[in-house]
Design an enzyme around this catalytic site. Structure first.
Site, PDB file in Angstrom:
ATOM      1  N   GLU A  55       0.877  -1.164   0.108  1.00  0.00           N
ATOM      2  CA  GLU A  55       0.073   0.077  -0.080  1.00  0.00           C
ATOM      3  C   GLU A  55       0.938   1.334  -0.281  1.00  0.00           C
ATOM      4  OE1 GLU A  55      -2.154  -3.041   2.639  1.00  0.00           O
ATOM      5  OE2 GLU A  55      -0.183  -2.624   1.970  1.00  0.00           O
ATOM      6  N   CYS A  86      -2.010  -3.163   7.455  1.00  0.00           N
ATOM      7  CA  CYS A  86      -1.396  -3.061   8.574  1.00  0.00           C
ATOM      8  C   CYS A  86      -1.860  -1.559   9.198  1.00  0.00           C
ATOM      9  CB  CYS A  86       0.086  -3.318   8.790  1.00  0.00           C
ATOM     10  SG  CYS A  86       1.123  -2.118   7.971  1.00  0.00           S
TER      11      CYS A  86
END
Length: 134
Positions: A55, A86
């Site tokens: 990401e 996360c």
């Protein structure tokens, strides 16, 4: 761009992941307001803390190219449920995404969970929380 196309781009990026330690490839694709798609995969390092998630790779590639307005993102991994970013990625996403930005989380079994940035990280730490510059 259709969400299915963005998801497919994220799935394809998994193949480029450098994951010799975790063996857990993740792919991401982010669509900017200008219509460009930036992709990323996770990249590990023997010094684990300096590894980078898919990401953040995708977002940082876009930002380094001058793109800072995002429409939606797709993230994929081979998990039992749609993959969850996360905490570090969520914080970076909240820096650049609007609360209503759409994020598609998926796995290789075609399970899909679509959330907004606000749903993914409510009450996030924001630039306005910092003291004013002198």
């Amino acid at each position: 761009m259709k969400k299915e196309d963005l998801i497919e781009r994220s799935i394809e990026m998994r193949k480029k992941a450098y994951v010799p330690y975790s063996k857990f490839p993740v792919g991401a694709a982010v669509l900017t307001k200008s219509g460009k798609v930036y992709t990323g995969c996770n990249i590990e390092n023997a010094a684990y803390p300096v590894s980078l998630c898919a990401e953040r790779v995708a977002i940082f590639k876009a930002v380094s190219d001058g793109e800072t307005e995002f429409v939606e993102m797709a993230v994929s991994a081979d998990t039992k449920r749609p993959v969850s970013p996360c905490g570090s990625c969520r914080q970076v996403m909240s820096e650049f995404f609007q609360p209503e930005t759409t994020i598609h989380l998926t796995n290789l079994q075609n399970q899909l969970k679509t959330v907004t940035m606000e749903e993914l990280l409510p009450f996030s730490f924001q630039p306005d929380d910092l003291p004013p510059s002198l």
